[in-house]
Write an enzyme that holds these catalytic residues in place. Structure first.
Site, PDB file in Angstrom:
ATOM      1  N   THR A  22    -102.661 -15.905  61.519  1.00 51.02           N
ATOM      2  CA  THR A  22    -102.985 -17.321  61.357  1.00 51.02           C
ATOM      3  C   THR A  22    -101.714 -18.136  61.117  1.00 51.02           C
ATOM      4  OG1 THR A  22    -105.123 -16.706  60.458  1.00 51.02           O
ATOM      5  CG2 THR A  22    -104.352 -18.951  59.978  1.00 51.02           C
ATOM      6  N   CYS A  69     -73.983 -13.251  49.842  1.00 54.81           N
ATOM      7  CA  CYS A  69     -74.155 -14.071  51.036  1.00 54.81           C
ATOM      8  C   CYS A  69     -75.114 -13.451  52.037  1.00 54.81           C
ATOM      9  CB  CYS A  69     -72.812 -14.306  51.722  1.00 54.81           C
ATOM     10  SG  CYS A  69     -71.761 -15.347  50.719  1.00 54.81           S
ATOM     11  N   GLY A  71     -86.120 -16.379  59.882  1.00 52.37           N
ATOM     12  CA  GLY A  71     -85.078 -15.907  60.786  1.00 52.37           C
ATOM     13  C   GLY A  71     -85.093 -14.388  60.889  1.00 52.37           C
ATOM     14  N   THR A  72     -85.380 -13.737  59.791  1.00 53.96           N
ATOM     15  CA  THR A  72     -85.424 -12.269  59.772  1.00 53.96           C
ATOM     16  C   THR A  72     -86.458 -11.759  60.763  1.00 53.96           C
ATOM     17  OG1 THR A  72     -84.754 -12.263  57.459  1.00 53.96           O
ATOM     18  CG2 THR A  72     -85.863 -10.276  58.274  1.00 53.96           C
ATOM     19  N   ASN A  82     -72.820 -16.714  58.446  1.00 56.58           N
ATOM     20  CA  ASN A  82     -73.359 -17.247  57.189  1.00 56.58           C
ATOM     21  C   ASN A  82     -72.334 -17.271  56.061  1.00 56.58           C
ATOM     22  OD1 ASN A  82     -74.172 -14.506  58.098  1.00 56.58           O
ATOM     23  ND2 ASN A  82     -74.563 -14.192  55.929  1.00 56.58           N
TER      24      ASN A  82
HETATM   25  N1  PLP Z   1     -79.427 -15.069  60.109  1.00 56.38           N
HETATM   26  C1  PLP Z   1     -78.478 -15.669  59.369  1.00 56.38           C
HETATM   27  C2  PLP Z   1     -77.135 -15.909  59.969  1.00 56.38           C
HETATM   28  C3  PLP Z   1     -78.747 -16.049  58.062  1.00 56.38           C
HETATM   29  O1  PLP Z   1     -77.798 -16.626  57.329  1.00 56.38           O
HETATM   30  C4  PLP Z   1     -80.026 -15.786  57.523  1.00 56.38           C
HETATM   31  C5  PLP Z   1     -80.337 -16.144  56.123  1.00 56.38           C
HETATM   32  O2  PLP Z   1     -79.473 -16.254  55.290  1.00 56.38           O
HETATM   33  C6  PLP Z   1     -80.985 -15.174  58.341  1.00 56.38           C
HETATM   34  C7  PLP Z   1     -80.648 -14.835  59.633  1.00 56.38           C
HETATM   35  C8  PLP Z   1     -82.347 -14.865  57.835  1.00 56.38           C
HETATM   36  O3  PLP Z   1     -83.147 -16.015  57.881  1.00 56.38           O
HETATM   37  P1  PLP Z   1     -84.455 -16.131  56.965  1.00 56.38           P
HETATM   38  O4  PLP Z   1     -83.980 -16.313  55.564  1.00 56.38           O
HETATM   39  O5  PLP Z   1     -85.161 -17.341  57.516  1.00 56.38           O
HETATM   40  O6  PLP Z   1     -85.234 -14.880  57.157  1.00 56.38           O
END
Ligand code: PLP
Length: 382
Positions: free
Chosen positions: A236, A322, A72-73, A150
């Site tokens: 990859t 968190c 997600g990051t 989150n």
């Molecule tokens: N966005 C939200 C709302 C999250 O809670 C998180 C992870 O806790 C992320 C993005 C980041 O995702 P990832 O851990 O897959 O990089």
């Protein structure tokens, strides 16, 4: 050693056995590079294509709209930095409670001439649409508002934010990492140009996520290289993780239909018990994810409670844990107007598919004992 009961599903989830089974061949025998022209490569390419279709179906888009990334990051950074590189600097609007992987890249754009507008939230953690409208009176290129937070689990009306933003021709993104797999998430209904989801929050593996894009949107990629993912994400492909992500998406769809009411029943029981013991619940009057409860016992530090509960057999998160590994006070709670000393007491329970009502009952008993002991100790210290 017996492991504690896991109540930290917003941090990450265990891998579903069926996801693991689907991944194993791609770790053992089907190890080809998805770009290779031989049979190993073909196997890998087919598996990635199937996963792309599974992920796309789960959010109601076409497979071409999926860009596989590492997490997600990375997806959030790719959108914000990639959009900014295509647009003339103007304003970027984000909520004050975004995850750091949205908040920080948004902040960094100010060095490139962008103006940052952070939307305030009310005491329940909700963005006010009137604020969105006021912010968008300024020329705005990018808007990013998370679907569910989150920490609190509070859900935002992203479709309404998007409608306002689109009138001003801004590009709208939502971070749906927490919402996806817990509530229905439909890209078209949300009316956004881009959306982020991540595998390890939905019983999939770490190392796979998706940035979902409107077909007309052109972003500058973060990475230069071999041009994978139609040039959007060179490198990859992590085939086993992508395969697992696809299966996890399919499983999430069928699971959600039944699980929501069970989670709600467990959370209601939990929060009734918490209130009886004097806890303050954050975001409790807003629309929330069914699995998340965020609370504080004002006189007891969140970190202390997390450590004591771990010893007593329950894995929960403190407010500071968190959104980061540091000990900072939660910016989400501060934005909600919570006093810093109370914010430092925040603890999050995030339930998952395998939790049982009995575990909630056990947790409340353990918490009661821990609180009594901590209060006795602090009375002696005084
Ligand atoms: N966005 C939200 C709302 C999250 O809670 C998180 C992870 O806790 C992320 C993005 C980041 O995702 P990832 O851990 O897959 O990089």
């Amino acid at each position: 050693m017996t492991l504690p009961v896991y109540f930290d599903h917003n941090s990450t989830t265990p891998l579903d056995e069926r996801v693991l089974e689907a991944m194993l061949p791609y770790l053992r025998t089907h190890y080809g590079n998805a770009s290779s022209r031989h049979e190993y490569g073909t196997q890998a390419r087919k598996a990635v294509n199937l996963a792309r279709a599974q992920v796309a179906a789960a959010v109601g888009v076409e497979p071409v709209q999926i860009v596989f990334v590492s997490g997600g990051t990375e997806a959030n950074n790719t959108f914000i930095k990639g959009a900014a590189a295509q647009l003339t600097p103007s304003q970027i609007v984000v909520s004050a409670i975004e995850h750091p992987c949205v908040a920080k890249p948004a902040q960094e754009l100010t060095r490139a001439g962008w103006k940052l507008c952070k939307l305030a939230v009310d005491s329940e953690g909700r963005v006010d649409l009137a604020d969105v409208q006021a912010a968008l009176a300024q020329p705005t290129g990018i808007v990013s508002v998370m679907l569910a937070n989150n920490e609190t689990g509070v859900i935002q009306d992203v479709a309404a934010v998007a409608e306002t933003a689109r009138r001003q021709k801004a590009w709208v993104h939502t971070d749906a990492v927490q919402a996806f797999g817990k509530i229905a998430v439909d890209f078209t209904a949300l009316n956004v140009h881009a959306m982020t989801i991540s595998a390890h929050k939905i019983y999939g593996p770490k190392g796979a996520a998706a940035l979902i894009l409107d077909k007309r949107l052109e972003l500058k990629p973060l990475l230069s290289g071999g041009g994978h993912e139609k040039g959007m994400r060179s490198g990859t492909e992590n085939v086993p993780a992508i395969v697992g992500f696809g299966v996890a998406c399919e499983l999430a769809q069928s699971r959600m239909r039944n699980l929501s009411s069970e989670l709600l029943a467990m959370r209601d029981k939990l929060e009734q018990g918490l209130k009886d013991m004097g806890a303050r619940i954050f975001g409790g009057n807003a629309q929330r994810l069914p699995n998340t409860s965020y609370f504080a016992f004002p006189e007891i530090g969140g970190e202390t409670l997390v450590i004591e509960l771990d010893k007593a057999g329950y894995a929960v998160a403190s407010g500071s844990a968190c959104s980061s590994v540091s000990n900072d006070t939660s910016p989400t709670l501060l934005a909600m107007g919570v006093a810093p000393d109370i914010a430092k007491s925040a603890v999050r329970v995030s339930l998952g598919k395998d939790n049982k009502m009995q575990e909630i009952e056990g947790f409340l008993q353990a918490l009661h004992a821990v609180l009594n002991r901590l209060k006795r100790l602090s009375a002696i210290a005084v």
